[in-house]
Structures are given as structure tokens and as C-alpha cells.
Design a protein around this motif. Sequence first.
Motif, PDB file in Angstrom:
ATOM      1  N   TYR C 312     -54.423  42.942  12.898  1.00 39.61           N
ATOM      2  CA  TYR C 312     -55.543  42.041  12.669  1.00 39.61           C
ATOM      3  C   TYR C 312     -55.729  41.120  13.866  1.00 39.61           C
ATOM      4  O   TYR C 312     -56.835  40.915  14.346  1.00 39.61           O
ATOM      5  N   GLY C 313     -54.593  40.611  14.351  1.00 44.68           N
ATOM      6  CA  GLY C 313     -54.660  39.743  15.513  1.00 44.68           C
ATOM      7  C   GLY C 313     -55.236  40.458  16.715  1.00 44.68           C
ATOM      8  O   GLY C 313     -55.924  39.873  17.546  1.00 44.68           O
ATOM      9  N   PHE C 314     -54.972  41.750  16.791  1.00 44.57           N
ATOM     10  CA  PHE C 314     -55.464  42.517  17.917  1.00 44.57           C
ATOM     11  C   PHE C 314     -56.954  42.829  17.767  1.00 44.57           C
ATOM     12  O   PHE C 314     -57.715  42.795  18.721  1.00 44.57           O
ATOM     13  N   LEU C 315     -57.371  43.139  16.528  1.00 42.40           N
ATOM     14  CA  LEU C 315     -58.748  43.576  16.307  1.00 42.40           C
ATOM     15  C   LEU C 315     -59.741  42.420  16.240  1.00 42.40           C
ATOM     16  O   LEU C 315     -60.898  42.567  16.595  1.00 42.40           O
ATOM     17  N   ASP C 316     -59.299  41.275  15.726  1.00 39.73           N
ATOM     18  CA  ASP C 316     -60.248  40.190  15.514  1.00 39.73           C
ATOM     19  C   ASP C 316     -60.150  39.188  16.654  1.00 39.73           C
ATOM     20  O   ASP C 316     -59.152  38.501  16.807  1.00 39.73           O
TER      21      ASP C 316
END
Lengths: 323, 303, 322
Positions: C312-316
Amino acid sequence: MTAPLLSVRDLHVTYRSEAGPVPAVRGVSFDLHPGETLGLAGESGCGKSTIAGALLKVLPPGTEVTGEVLLDGEDVLQMKPGRLRAVRWTEMSIVFQGALHALNPVQRVGNQIEEAIETHRTTPAATARVAELLELVGLPARRAGDYPHQLSGGQRQRVLIALALACNPRVLIADEPTTALDVMVQAQVLELLERLQRELALSMIFITHDLSTLSYVCRRTAVMYAGRIVEEGPAEEVFAHPRHPYASALAAAFPLIGDHSHRMNPSGLPGDPPDPRAIPSGCPFHLRCAVVQPECPELDVELWPAGDGRRAACIHVLAGAAP
Amino acid sequence: MSSIAVSPRSIAWQRRRRALAQAWAQYRRHLPGMIGLGVLVVIVAMALLAPVISNHDELRAVNTVDNPTWATPSEFPPLGTDNLGRSVWAQFVWGARISLLVGLAATLIAIVIGSVVGIAAGFYRGVGSAVLMRLTEWFLVIPFLPLAIVLAAILGPSVRNIILVIGITSWPSTARLVRAQVLTLKERLYVERSRALGASNRHLIGRHIFPNVSPIILANLTLTVPIAILSETTLAFLGLGDPTRASWGKMLDEAFRAGALSRNAWWYFLPPGLGIMAVVIAFTLIGSALEEILDPRLRERRK
Amino acid sequence: MSFGYFSRKVLAALATLAFVVCFNFFLFRVVESDPVASLFRGRNLTPAQRLELRQEFGLDGSKGEQFVRYLQQTAQLNLGRSYRSNQPVSSEIRERAWPTIALVGVSTLFSAIFGILIGIVAAWRRRTKADYGWTGFSMATYSMPDFWLGMLLLISFAVALGWFPVGGITDTGSDATGVAKLFDQAHHMFLPALTLTLAYLGEYALVMRSSLLDTMREDYLTLARAKGLRDVVVRNRHAVPNALLPVVTLIAINFGFVLSGAIAVETIFSWPGLGLLTYDALKGPDLPMLQGLFLVFSAAVIFFNLVADLLYGFLDPRVRTP
Ligand SMILES: Nc1ncnc2c1ncn2[C@@H]1O[C@H](COP(=O)(O)OP(=O)(O)OP(=O)(O)O)[C@@H](O)[C@H]1O
Ligand SMILES: [Mg+2]
């Protein structure tokens, strides 16, 4: 007088909702001439953004829109999908209300501007054009690589303006471009819009709930109440000597440019803005009017000439007396 | 001049009754919700009428030595027999009782623990509340099925223990939901106001917090029941159910072990599965209808 | 992704792991004062046997000593010896982990792909027949017990039609190698994988549908339409990627849970993975094996929760960038 660039005729917009139809705009007509700025003012919920959406036909599916939106004589509401897509953004564009939510949070702002350009292929070098646009609105070009959350409120508003100018539209609709900003930034954004309007010879529809801002930005202005225009005329005149009691209440609400503390209840008017699902009979303003007459609850007054290019929908104007 | 004595309490009651009537009026117009309710009423009626519509004696092999084994529904109406000659219909009807009982009772335990933990963790500040929150988060990551299996193996198989096991493994998600809700409620002005007026914590929770989270708890309850019923089914299928009481999960376990699959004895393993599906769908439909009607956040989104 | 976010998430996962390790000990030895007695209920054990069992499982000595010994052993990945096979628990788990990882991996991949596609179609054609049909289908698969669905597939495609083997991972006595062996295994995996795919697809479809419906109300979609983009482009470039964020996270989290959730399905198809190992350990009951499995299952959930957070941290970009 030149022919109008944009001419709106008897526009009605009815939203569909689970609790039944919502007639948000009920018969609005106005003209916009080349190079002119037209103001559109009114309380929250009176239908301003709905008009903006109707002009580009981007209201939610299922919304009923009737009347005419003539752009150079061609009705936007009747256009085929392909023609409509071509007109969107190249002829008319919108600076959407609420800059935080109008930008896609997971895409870089530069890409969002580029996308508009590439969709219409007006310029081959989109990246260069993005830099140019950002500089035009006073942002350094490297901001193109930022995500919306990395920008301040004022910067986001500038990005939205740059985005709206991406395809050199002739008509720019600015929907409350200064509302969410603090006073200093508001003044800057206003100045920017004014400069752009002059330099690019834009025709602009400027939407706000703040009449005093309009007197500063526009030549002509219209005041809306409950989905209708209740007064129109030269902006300074409407602000200084309003003829409709609602317009005077609105004018009194913002003695200073950019005071938003009364947004939801301008001027301490009694009562709430009417719910579009239950609009009062007769003159829709009669329940809150300080100078209400016995016949107001039955008599629905239309816009009536009120001298020097002004019109107002009030029984007092009809009777020839100033309220 | 006559004065009518209107206590604040009776006003509050009236208001609540009116809110309830309004919610019911909305619910009645919610088609999926009404379908779910209809299905549930039919199944509950079947479970309650079990002694009337089926013969309890046919559940036990000692009474069914004269019955044919593996009889098809046409040979032994209405649903045939199993490998021991027991009536599948009787097992199905009586099994509904256990499955519903386990689902409801386990949910009740989970909801009570979850609500208490959630309200406490959301309302109070300090070490205790932080510890509760951590604990909730930790229990959220403990895989439910292995934990339930280990607990059931340690406690021994009985209906009571299955209820306990499912109940005490299902509370963390409720706790998290309730806590989040309490936190937002607490921010609301009127709580601050009552606190300024010197209201006790008990008063705040009883008067302001609980009445406002209870709709969400109710919706969550309805959505937890199907999960509990599916869990009972799985545990019973793994042989951890009560060996003396028929349930839908146990029917599937016995059908599988008796070789109903290779015999193609569909009348043995289809009914319990369809029963579970019907109950789960019914509760899910009711739950999401309630959620839509009672959760103000969702209501706004659905506009 | 900022280093602060990364290290915070990793530390939280380690703390949770520590909690689970301790909880595992208490679950098996403190909740019940005498696990040997309760787990061997119904068997007559002589005092000598009892003592022997206690020593074998490291149940002699005080609770404190046991706990320290347990921590030392767990840190060395020594999970004790299985009561049933007398093999080290860790090596048996390692051996059985691959079939489960393969099965769950394949099923997760397909349920994610098809679930997301179904969710997109249902949301985009909201309130049409396609929406009602797909949403109904999703509800139905979501509400079936997974092993019952497996039974239905088994009886139709393996028993009645004979297209697929009824269980196991390879044909018994087969000594095929290379591609032939792989094909044989895929043939065996088809039905259990189909079962798990169908069982989880419903949830993903429903979540994707509501996530996309939420996204479709966003102002930036109106802006994208006003820019003159085609509806398909608006959907594929602006609506779907944003709606996918929570769904991708859910799928990553679920992967950890499905590893242990496949117990009943593996049993039905005699798939020789961790689930079947659990089922067999239950019959013993094989205390050290259950304990080791419990630890591994919990660790898997923690690990994939961490993966979900990091993903999530990577995608958002809202999490990724300052
Ligand atoms: N999608 C919709 N469905 C139903 N009703 C809607 C919808 N969008 C807007 N409305 C209603 O239509 C009316 C006019 O809304 P509109 O957004 O045009 O107001 P506005 O004048 O722009 O107000 P503001 O100053 O708050 O931006 C409001 O009463 C609003 O509640
Ligand atoms: Mg608006």
C-alpha cells in the motif's frame, strides 16, 4: 452589439435521487459575449455548480437536462458524443470547485494536465506545454512532478487553472475558485484570473457566493435563488444598489472581499436556503423576505426590466418602486 | 392550567420508538433486505417446528435398523436415508436448530466482548485503553481457524464448547469497528458539552455513546452470524463438533466419511449445504440492508 | 516509501510476532495445566507413560524453565518432534508447505483476477442485469462452505465425469519426471484450485464493486470526463486504479489467512499440504505438530499483513511521498 458566444436558454436540470427528483435549476437563461466575464452568485445549494456541469454536459448519468446551451449557435445538449468530447476543454473548460477533490490523488499533476493536451492534440510537445502552463499560473515547472497532496491549497487551485487553460478554451467557467483559500491567497488567485482573462481574451463565467468579489471581477452579474436568476445587471450596480431583496441581503453579507464567515447563512437572513425538493409557492423567497407583500405567496414574478440594462424578479420592481 | 408530566426519559423513549418505526419503514422498502428476512423466517420456522414436521427417533441408528440404508428420496420420502438408515430429513431439520443456535449464541458472545472492548478502548484514554487496542490488533492477525481448532481440541467437542470457541475467536473485528465509531462520536460536540456540565463517564457511555453505536453493533451482529455459522460448519466437518447432536456441518462430515460422494448420494450432502447457503445469504442481505439504513456514513454515500 | 513508514511497519510486525510466539506457549501449556491429560483424554496412560510423554514434549520442569527452553528452541526454528511420525516438526512442515503455497498461490491469483474483473463489470453496469447476475453469483460463492463447494466439484468432475483425479498430488505409483510430472501435478491441482478460486472470488468481486462505486462518485472523475476523455479511458485510467488500492491490500492480507483456511479443502482432495497435515495432526492429537503449525500459520498472516502495508505504501503516493 456582437452575437453572444454562449447563450443559455431556459435551462432546467433535475437530478434523480432515491428520495425523488431534485429540480436544482429551474429555467435559467443568460448570454455570454466574447471577452466578457459574467458573474453568477447565490447561496450554497442554489444551483451554481449544476449550471457549470450542464454547460459541458458532465452531470451524473440519469440527470434530466432540458433547454438549450448554444455555443456559437450549436446546442451542446444535442451534440453527438464524439462532437461533445471534442468541444469539451477545447471550447469550454471548468475550474472545478474544491481543488483537493478535483485532482486525482494518485497521479502527478503534470500528467493530469498532459492528459488533457494529448486527448485533443492541440500541441505536439505536451511536456513543454505543461511547463509553460504552470509558469503562466505562477508555479515553477518542476511542480509538474508533484502529487496533489504535496501542494498547498493555493497551489492546487493554480494547477486547476493551468489544467483548465491547457487546450486554449474560449470559455472558462471558474466555480468558486477562491472559496477554500485564505484571504491573502484569494487575492492572488483573483488577480491571476483577471490577468489571464485579459491576456488570453477569455470569456469567463465566474461563480461565487460573494457579490463583492464579483463587483471587482466582472462587468455583469446574475444573482441566483432556488435554481433561478432573480436579478441581473452591471456588477457594480447590483452590488451597490440591489433591486431584489435577496440580492441586497447577499450584498450586505460580504462588505469586505473575501469574508467567508457567513457562507452558510449570508447576512443573517432568517431561515435556511430552500430545499430544491420543496420550493415554496409563489416567489420562492417570500418566507425569508423582509419586505414581503400579501400577494407574494401566490405571485411568481418573472425577471422584469429594472432600468439601465437591469432586470429583477420582484413584485416591488414590478410595481415600479424600489424595495 | 393543567400540566402534563413529561419526563425526559419518556421523551427519549418516544423519540427512540419513532426512530425505530422510521427505520422499519425504510427497511420495508429495501427489497434485498426483505428477501433475506423472508428466507430467514422460513428457516427459523422450520427449526422451531422440528418436533412437528419430523421424527426425532429417526436421528439415532438404534431406532432405524429396519430402515433401508442409502435410500433415495423417492424410496424414503422426503429426503432418503444415510448409510445407517437414518432419515436425512430429520437430520436436516434438527441440524438447523444446532447450526442456528451456534451461529446466534457465538455471535452474541463475540459482539458482547467486541463491544465492551471497543467502547472501553475508544472511550478511555491511557495505558489500559492502549493495551486493549494492541491486544485487539494482535488477535486480529491470529488465524481464526487454527486457533479455533486448537481450542476445540483442548476443550473437547460439545455444542457449548463450539459456541465458546467461535465466540471468543470472533470478537476483534467488532472491537475495532466499535472503537473507531466511539472515537468519532467522542469528538462530537454534545459529548464535550455534557462533559463540561460534569457528566460522569457512566452517564456519557449510557446516554450518548451506547445509543449511538448500537445501530452499528446491530448491523455488525447480523453480518457476524453467517461467519459464525460457516465456522461451525468447518469445525464440525473437521470432526470437532458435538458427536451427539446433528448439525449441518456434522451431516457434511458424516456424508463425506461414509462415502456419499462416490455413491453419488446427493440427497445426503446437498440439503445441508443448501441450508447453510440460504442462512448465510439471508443474514448477509439483512446485514447489508441494516448497514445501509442505520449507518449514517453509508447512507450518505448511497445517495 | 519513506524509511520511517517502512521501519514502523516492520517493527510493529516483529512485535506482533513476539506476541504470537508467547501466546502459542500459553495456549498450549498454561490455559490447560496438563496438556497431556487433556489431549489424551479417553486413553488410559500409565504413570510411566505419562512421565515419558511429559519429558518428550518438554513439559517437565517449572513453567518458567519451560518457557525459556521454548523460546530458545523456537529461535533456532526447532519446533520439537511430531508425536505421530517422530520426525522434527519443522522439517515436516517445510516439506508440506510447498503444495499449500502452490495451491493457494494459484487460487489467489485467479480469484483476484476474476474477482476484480467481475467487480468492475458489476459496478460499471450498476443496476443492470449484468450487475444483478454477477453480484448474485458472487454472493452465492461467498456463502457456500468452501469444502462443500469442493465436494460438489469433486462429485461432478471427478466422480461422475472422470475428467480429473479424485485426490492426491500425483498419480499413485507414477514415476513421471520433468514436464510430464508437472502436468500430472497440475491435473491434480485443478479441482482444489478451482474450489478455492471460486470460494474467494466472491468476496473480491463484492469489495471491488463497492470500492469502484465509491470512486465513481469522486469529483476528479467528473473532471476527467469534462476534459473530453472517453468513458472507457476515464474508467481504466482514473477509476479502476484508485478503486484497486484497497482491494489489492485485502488480497495480500487474505493470502496469509488462506494458507490456514484451506484445511478443509485440502482434506477433501487429499492434497498433501499444511491443511491435510493439520487434519491428520488433529486425529492424534499430535500436540507438537499442532503447535508448530499454529505458529507457522500465525507468522504467515503477520508476514502478509506486512506485505500488504508495504504494498500500500508503495502503490499510494499519499503514503509513499512526504
Ligand atoms: N448528484 C446529485 N443528486 C441529487 N441532488 C444533487 C446532486 N448534486 C447536487 N444536488 C442538489 O442540487 C442543488 C444544487 O447543487 P449545486 O451543487 O449546484 O449548488 P451550488 O450552488 O453549487 O452550491 P455550493 O455553493 O455549495 O457549491 C443542491 O440542493 C444539491 O443538494
Ligand atoms: Mg457549487
